[in-house]
Design a protein around this motif. Structure first.
Motif, short mmCIF file in Angstrom:
data_model
loop_
_atom_site.label_atom_id
_atom_site.label_comp_id
_atom_site.label_asym_id
_atom_site.label_seq_id
_atom_site.Cartn_x
_atom_site.Cartn_y
_atom_site.Cartn_z
N ALA A 128 0.83 -1.20 0.00
CA ALA A 128 0.00 0.00 0.00
C ALA A 128 0.87 1.26 0.00
CB ALA A 128 -0.93 -0.01 1.20
N TYR A 176 -7.02 -10.00 -0.99
CA TYR A 176 -6.72 -9.35 0.28
C TYR A 176 -7.36 -7.97 0.43
CZ TYR A 176 -4.15 -7.86 4.39
OH TYR A 176 -3.82 -7.43 5.64
N TYR A 177 -7.28 -7.17 -0.60
CA TYR A 177 -7.82 -5.80 -0.52
C TYR A 177 -9.34 -5.77 -0.39
CZ TYR A 177 -3.48 -3.30 -1.27
OH TYR A 177 -2.23 -2.77 -1.12
N GLN A 178 -10.02 -6.81 -0.78
CA GLN A 178 -11.48 -6.84 -0.69
C GLN A 178 -11.97 -6.92 0.75
OE1 GLN A 178 -12.72 -10.12 -3.12
NE2 GLN A 178 -11.86 -9.24 -4.97
N GLN A 195 -10.03 -5.82 3.61
CA GLN A 195 -9.20 -5.05 4.54
C GLN A 195 -9.55 -3.57 4.52
OE1 GLN A 195 -7.14 -6.64 6.68
NE2 GLN A 195 -8.03 -8.45 5.72
N ALA A 223 -9.11 0.31 3.99
CA ALA A 223 -8.56 0.99 2.82
C ALA A 223 -7.24 1.69 3.11
CB ALA A 223 -9.57 1.99 2.28
N ASN A 242 -0.49 -7.40 4.71
CA ASN A 242 -0.70 -8.83 4.82
C ASN A 242 0.60 -9.47 5.31
OD1 ASN A 242 -1.50 -11.45 4.69
ND2 ASN A 242 -1.87 -11.48 2.49
#
Length: 150
Positions: free
Chosen positions: A3, A89-91, A93, A95, A100
């Protein structure tokens, strides 16, 4: 983290590439699969129609920097991040800077971000991500050293 890498790669811009959506500018900003590489490997038919003189990696700073002054964020080499790869993973967690830190199995993959000198135009964007074994050697994979200043 991946990120943090994505934020740095976007250079504060809210677009797939920090210079905007114009694919014709790829050769000015990043070392990508271009005619210099396609001359050496004829199976690469979808090369970007520029010729930068570099078949593989280029010296850092050969292209324009992003608004943060960072070079080669979306080309030259894909950057291995600290995170383990999970395609979903982003779905699930938050924003803001998810990380991870847990491998999913014995053959855990690390996240690669950005594109490299042999990537096609759709892979040269801040959101492009794939997983790779952490011990895989390849001339298109690297990492970025970051120094935090107080």
């Amino acid at each position: 983290t991946e990120a943090q890498w994505e934020f740095a790669a976007q250079g504060g811009m809210n677009s797939p590439r920090y210079w905007g959506k114009d694919d014709s500018l790829l050769g000015e900003y990043e070392n990508v699969l271009d005619l210099s590489a396609a001359e050496k490997v004829t199976r690469w038919r979808n090369a970007i129609k520029v010729k930068d003189g570099y078949f593989v990696t280029a010296p850092v700073g050969s292209y324009k920097p992003n608004p943060f002054g960072l070079h080669d964020m979306l080309g030259n080499v894909q950057e291995m991040c600290r995170d383990y790869f999970d395609p979903k993973y982003y779905q699930s967690q938050a924003a803001s800077n998810p990380f991870n830190s847990k491998p999913t199995d014995r053959n855990a993959l690390r996240v690669l971000r950005g594109g490299s000198w042999d990537c096609y135009r759709h892979e040269i964007r801040a959101a492009y991500r794939v997983g790779v074994r952490y011990n895989r050697g390849y001339e298109g994979i690297g990492f970025r050293l970051v120094r935090e200043e107080n």
